[in-house]
Structures are given as C-alpha cells and as structure tokens.
Design an enzyme around this catalytic site. Structure first.
Site, PDB file in Angstrom:
ATOM      1  N   GLU A  48      54.143 163.144  17.283  1.00 40.11           N
ATOM      2  CA  GLU A  48      53.383 162.597  16.163  1.00 40.11           C
ATOM      3  C   GLU A  48      52.022 163.267  16.133  1.00 40.11           C
ATOM      4  O   GLU A  48      51.620 163.946  17.084  1.00 40.11           O
ATOM      5  CB  GLU A  48      53.211 161.076  16.295  1.00 40.11           C
ATOM      6  CG  GLU A  48      52.408 160.650  17.513  1.00 40.11           C
ATOM      7  CD  GLU A  48      52.313 159.144  17.660  1.00 40.11           C
ATOM      8  OE1 GLU A  48      52.951 158.437  16.872  1.00 40.11           O
ATOM      9  OE2 GLU A  48      51.595 158.678  18.557  1.00 40.11           O
TER      10      GLU A  48
ATOM     11  N   ASN B 239      47.988 162.208  15.505  1.00 38.34           N
ATOM     12  CA  ASN B 239      47.009 161.146  15.326  1.00 38.34           C
ATOM     13  C   ASN B 239      45.809 161.725  14.595  1.00 38.34           C
ATOM     14  O   ASN B 239      45.124 162.619  15.111  1.00 38.34           O
ATOM     15  CB  ASN B 239      46.585 160.561  16.674  1.00 38.34           C
ATOM     16  CG  ASN B 239      47.709 159.785  17.325  1.00 38.34           C
ATOM     17  OD1 ASN B 239      48.280 158.878  16.707  1.00 38.34           O
ATOM     18  ND2 ASN B 239      48.059 160.124  18.545  1.00 38.34           N
TER      19      ASN B 239
END
Length: 662
Positions: free
Chosen positions: A288, A290
């Site tokens: 992912e 951030n």
C-alpha cells in the site's frame, strides 16, 4: 514562508510538527477535544482551539470545525500528522476550497492511494510488483470463503480504507475466512466509515519493508532509503529501523525505483511511504501507499540527516526539493520502539490512567518523541501511544545497545506499559542477528509475554544491587538515630526473591570509600560503585567496572528492580527476620475460573451466548472493542452459562464480570 500553521492532530505527532515549525519561525495552532484540554500539544502551541467532544468522531474527525479553527486563527496551512484526517480527500478538498494550504499531497494522490483496492490497480499499471488477490467488493462471508479458496489459503482480509492494523484478519481456513470477514468489516466501519474489504494471498515468512518518498509540485520525486518494519503485533508496528539489515544495494535501488514510479504516476508531492512485502529471496510486492507522514519517520531522519516535516512544509509552500537523489546518503543505523500504555502480561490489553511518573531517558544518540508529561492522563478515547523512543548509532549493534540501555532507564508509572516487552525483544538473538519477519513476535513469544528471563549472572547482579540499596536505606535511616545504643548497620542480609514462596539468598555487604561496596554472594565477591540515594528511581552503578542502569521502586519493605525487560520483586531483611518470614502462611488467591472477565477497559460489542447454554472450548463468548480494535473472547474450556452479567453497548472496566459459568 507560512507565518502560521494549524496542526490537525494530537499527541506526539502534533508536538513533533510544532517543534520543527517553531525552529522555522512559524506560529502554531493546536486543536483539541474535551479530553485533551490539558494535553501537551495544547500547552506547546502558540494558540489552541477547542473543537468538540472527547471521542474522535466528535472532534478530530470534524472537518468543518478544523476549517473554522483555521479561519478563526488565521492559519494559512494545516499539517494533518498521521491518522485521523491525514489521508482524507474530503478534508484536503475542504481546505483547498477555503484557500488554506494542505501540508500533504494533492487530492488526486490521496484518493488514488487511499483506496487499497484502487491503489493496487494503479501500482500494477505503473509496473510495480503486486501480491495476487481479489480486488473487487465482497458481498458477504460466504463469498469471502469462495474467493479465499480460489486464491489459496492462507489469505489476508483487509479493509479497503484501512491503516494502522485495523480491519485486518489472517485466515487459514473457511471458518477463519468467514469470521475474519465479519470482524474486518466491523472494524473498518467503526474506524473508517467504510466497510469494504478485499482479499489477497498471504506471503509466509514475510518482511515488511517500506520506502520513504518525497516529491514536490515541480515534478521532482526522490526516495530516502527504506525502513524495516517487520516486528509487528496484530499488524501494528512495534519496532522499526533504518536501514533494513536484510536489503542489499541492488534490491534497495529496485524498490526505490518502483516507489518513485508509483509516486510519479499520481503526481505525488509531499512526504509519503510505499510499503512492500519482501519474501526470503528478496522478491518484493507492493502492499500500500501511505499518503502522509509515518509514525516511524524519525529513523529515516536520523540516518539521512533530513527533517521530513520541514521538507513537507517547504513543498506545501511551493518550493522545490533542495536535494536530488544523488544527495541522499544513508549514514549509521537508527531504531525506533513504540512505547504504549498496555499490559503485555495480560495479552497487551490497553491501560488507562494518570502518569504518576514519566522520566524519559537522555543521552547521546537518544531521541524521545512524546505527547505526554508527568501527571498527564492516558484515556480510552485514542491510540495508547505514550512515546516513540529512537536510538542512533554508528551501526546496528551500537543502536541496539543504546536502545537496551535507554529502555532500562525509561521510567513510567501509573499505567501499565510495554517497556519490558520491548527490552525483551532487544535481547533476543534473532533480533540482534537481524533475522526478522512479520511473525517474529508470534514465533518468539508463542504463549504471549510472561516477562523476560534473566541469566543467572544477571539475577545475581540484581540480588547484589538490592542488598546494596537496602544497606544505603538502612544507613540513612540509622543516621538519624543518636545515643549510646545506636544500632550498627548489619553486614549480613537475607534477600527474599520473588512472590511467595520466595527464594532465599544470603548476601554479605562491606562498604568501602566513596560509594564502593564489596558484595559477596555464593562465595563470589563483586565490587559495586554507586552514588544512588534512597527515593531516586534510577539506579546507576558500576559492577566490577562495567556500567549498569536499572530502575528501582520501593513499597514498604519490598524493592522492585526493573532491568532488561524483567521486574524482580525482593525483600532485603536481616537473617533473623528472613528465618521468620519463611514461617508465614501463603495467601491463596481467589478462584476466578468460573467467570469471563473483561481483559481491558472497553465497550461490550456483543454477547454470543445465552443463560443456560452449553459452550465448548474455543467457542466465541463475547466481543469487546477498545481503542477501535475488536477483541473476540473465547471459552477456555467446556462449560455451561449460568448468568450474563453485562449487556451489549455497556462500557466495561478491567476485570469486570461479563459471564458467570456453573
């Protein structure tokens, strides 16, 4: 440059941002909930604005109140910190509409990377390695089981809008997939207001390694090396370090290049982090991105010499990055340990209360980022982090040694905390050798944390120190006495170790000059040099010329010594008293096996059984939510429910009875 910025956050990260802003000559505005009216970030800001009730949903998540606070104070920009609204596209858009700068990336990048499903699609399109999985919306538990079977167990169920370990469940079979889907969606809904989840293949023996990226509004993007974040508990990071002890230069460069490619694909500006899962063969897969400052950013700052908050502020103001990729050099090694208000001996349940003592360590290579002070209160409303302890050294061994020393010197009382657990991690051979993976804690502490085990020599050192401490206490007490019958300080002591029945150790103490003591235990004599005074919590000494630091508490006749993750209780008495103590009866604790007790303060979400129902070992009994995390309580053995003592939606105290069994 901005003249005034508002920090839309609380705790240590708000204080951290203020520290840099003040150094840059920028005025700061704090916002706070009712519970945080006396918080450290409120005290340290130039101005403070109350924005609502204690719960985050009533204050720190209220976009309109934060925008209004900016208008009220004249703040030109907002730094969101991490968590709360830091990755909320609507928040960034509201600030933009109000003419207030957002110290973070643009709304497009936030939206693209904030949705875990869409971000994986974008990453794949940008040529970034991704983990096999199902990115579509999952309707229910039955569909989750079907998808998990197609991918192949084990799988990880994750909240699409997730972060911070919330809304994540590992499933190894159909039953776990079905239950994991339910729990993950509930947590996702509670934490993010978005209950969508996705499923992907779980990489076994993985490392969690992330790349720090930095971009500006002029199209420049660089990466600042990596952080090893593999030591996690319940998918939340516990220890982070930079650089990773696992990566080689070629893998670092390849990961950095992919991270930069992804950032450029979404026109990223500001500080951000691209997270990867890395297998044993150094194959890496995108996890992912951030779109904010990370909790663990200090370790990158320590090894690069850069202030990430300052760079974020300058980029938000429109400046170009002052450095290029060729300027980025990694020097030395840094480790961060997250200090939480929790009880490791009781399954890491959160702890709340007032900090009756808070004395962080100091010294070369030691940094403490905190949002509390002695006398501050840890409440049930927010993340239980007390501080981030960071140590820097010339190499990993040096940084680890400094971390172990700093943990021994970190004094916290009034709430339970995880310092002993962190110290135990530092002492594990698998950590010191750098053999890390995300299952480190589960493997090294399979039965949970029961306290650190000291070596025989370390235990003997503590017995000797306890005898010296008692000798100094008695010397001080008798120093006030006068007259011809003034008693002498005894040289022979009995040290009773641990709770009843206590082990007996006989110690001979001979004081010398200038705080030197010859201490004989089991025929072996140690030379201990100390200037410790009764009432001082930190005991610093040299044992046979080697420095040692530990903590010492005194409650009546009991001394408790804290070192290397172990808390050792001792009573130091004369030989005669020691002999009599052995004759005292041992108090038998009450039998609580017929009760299900709440292991933490929290909200009773549900009760899965009824009065009169037979239950089997392992069966779900109740779910308790604390700090936005759901905790499933299960039956330890077969039995029958006699009484339900608490109702769903009821606030529970620690050890409050939920269910009584026959």
């Amino acid at each position: 440059m901005f003249k005034k910025i508002l920090i839309a956050n609380r705790g240590e990260i708000a204080c951290r941002v203020m520290r840099t802003a003040k150094r840059m000559g920028i005025k700061t505005v704090a916002v706070h909930s009712d519970a945080d009216a006396m918080a450290l970030h409120v005290r340290e800001a130039d101005e403070a604005v109350a924005i609502g009730g204690s719960a985050a949903a009533e204050s720190y998540l209220k976009i309109e109140r934060i925008v209004e606070a900016c208008k009220q104070t004249g703040a030109e920009a907002v730094h969101p910190g991490y968590g709360f609204l830091s990755e909320n596209r609507a928040f960034a858009a509201a600030l933009e509409e109000a003419g207030i700068a957002f110290i973070g990336p643009g709304t497009h990048a936030i939206a693209a990377m904030g949705d875990k499903i869409e971000s994986k699609k974008l990453a794949k399109a940008a040529g970034v390695s991704t983990v096999p999985g199902y990115m579509g919306v999952i309707a229910d538990g039955d569909e989750a089981v079907k998808i998990a079977r197609e991918i192949g167990y084990p799988v990880m169920i994750k909240a699409s809008a997730g972060g911070g370990g919330k809304g994540m469940r590992l499933a190894k079979n159909d039953a776990e997939a079905k239950e994991g889907f339910r729990s993950a969606t509930n947590e996702a809904r509670s934490s993010f207001g978005d209950d969508r989840v996705f499923i992907e293949k779980y990489i076994e023996e993985p490392r969690h390694i992330e790349i720090q990226v930095l971009g500006d509004a002029h199209g420049n993007v660089i990466y600042l090396g990596e952080r090893e974040c593999s030591i996690q508990r319940r998918h939340q990071k516990v220890i982070e370090e930079a650089p990773s002890p696992f990566l080689d230069a070629a893998t670092r460069a390849a990961m950095g290049a992919q991270a930069v490619a992804l950032a450029k694909a979404v026109e990223y500006k500001s500080a951000g982090t691209v997270e990867f899962i890395v297998d044993r063969d150094r194959n890496f897969y995108f996890l992912e991105m951030n779109t904010r400052l990370q909790v663990e950013h200090p370790v990158t700052e320590e090894v690069t010499g850069l202030d990430l908050v300052e760079l974020m502020i300058r980029v938000a103001y429109g400046e170009k990055l002052p450095i290029t990729q060729a300027d980025v050099k990694l020097k030395g090694h840094a480790i961060e340990a997250r200090v939480y208000a929790e009880d490791p001996l009781r399954g890491f349940v959160p702890s709340i209360g007032r900090l009756t003592r808070y004395r962080p360590p100091e010294g070369q290579g030691v940094r403490v980022d905190t949002g509390v002070y002695e006398g501050a209160e840890i409440t049930m409303f927010y993340d239980p982090m007390i501080a981030k302890l960071v140590t820097y050294g010339a190499d990993r061994k040096d940084a680890t040694h400094r971390m172990a020393q700093a943990l021994d010197a970190f004094a916290i009382r009034g709430v339970n905390h995880n310092i002993g657990f962190l110290a135990a991690i530092m002492g594990r051979e698998r950590f010191t050798s750098g053999r890390l993976s995300t299952d480190f804690i589960a493997t090294e502490f399979p039965d949970g944390f029961q306290g650190a085990a000291l070596s025989r020599d370390e235990a003997d050192q503590l017995v000797s120190i306890a005898a010296v401490a008692q000798h100094r206490i008695t010397t001080r007490d008798l120093g006030a006495a006068s007259g011809p019958h003034k008693p002498a300080v005894p040289a022979d002591w009995t040290v009773l170790v641990g709770p009843p029945p206590r082990a007996r150790r006989e110690v001979h103490v001979v004081p010398g000059a200038d705080g030197t003591y010859a201490v004989t235990l089991d025929g072996h004599t140690r030379q201990i040099l100390t200037q410790w005074a009764p009432g001082v919590g930190l005991f610093e000494a040299k044992i046979d010329g080697v420095g040692i630091t530990l903590q010492i508490d005194r409650a009546g006749a009991v001394l408790t010594l804290f070192r290397s993750g172990a808390a050792t209780e001792m009573r130091v008495v004369s030989h005669a008293v020691g002999a009599l103590t052995g004759l005292m009866p041992v108090k038998t604790p009450p039998d609580l096996s017929k009760f299900l007790l709440s292991p933490m303060p929290g909200l009773l979400v549900s009760v899965a059984v009824a009065e009169g129902q037979d239950v089997k070992a392992g069966e779900e009994l109740a779910v308790v939510e604390a700090m936005k995390m759901e905790n499933v309580l299960r039956a330890e053995r077969d039995g029958k429910v006699k009484k339900i003592a608490a109702s769903p939606r009821e606030s529970l105290a620690v050890d409050q009875v939920i269910i009584e069994f026959e």
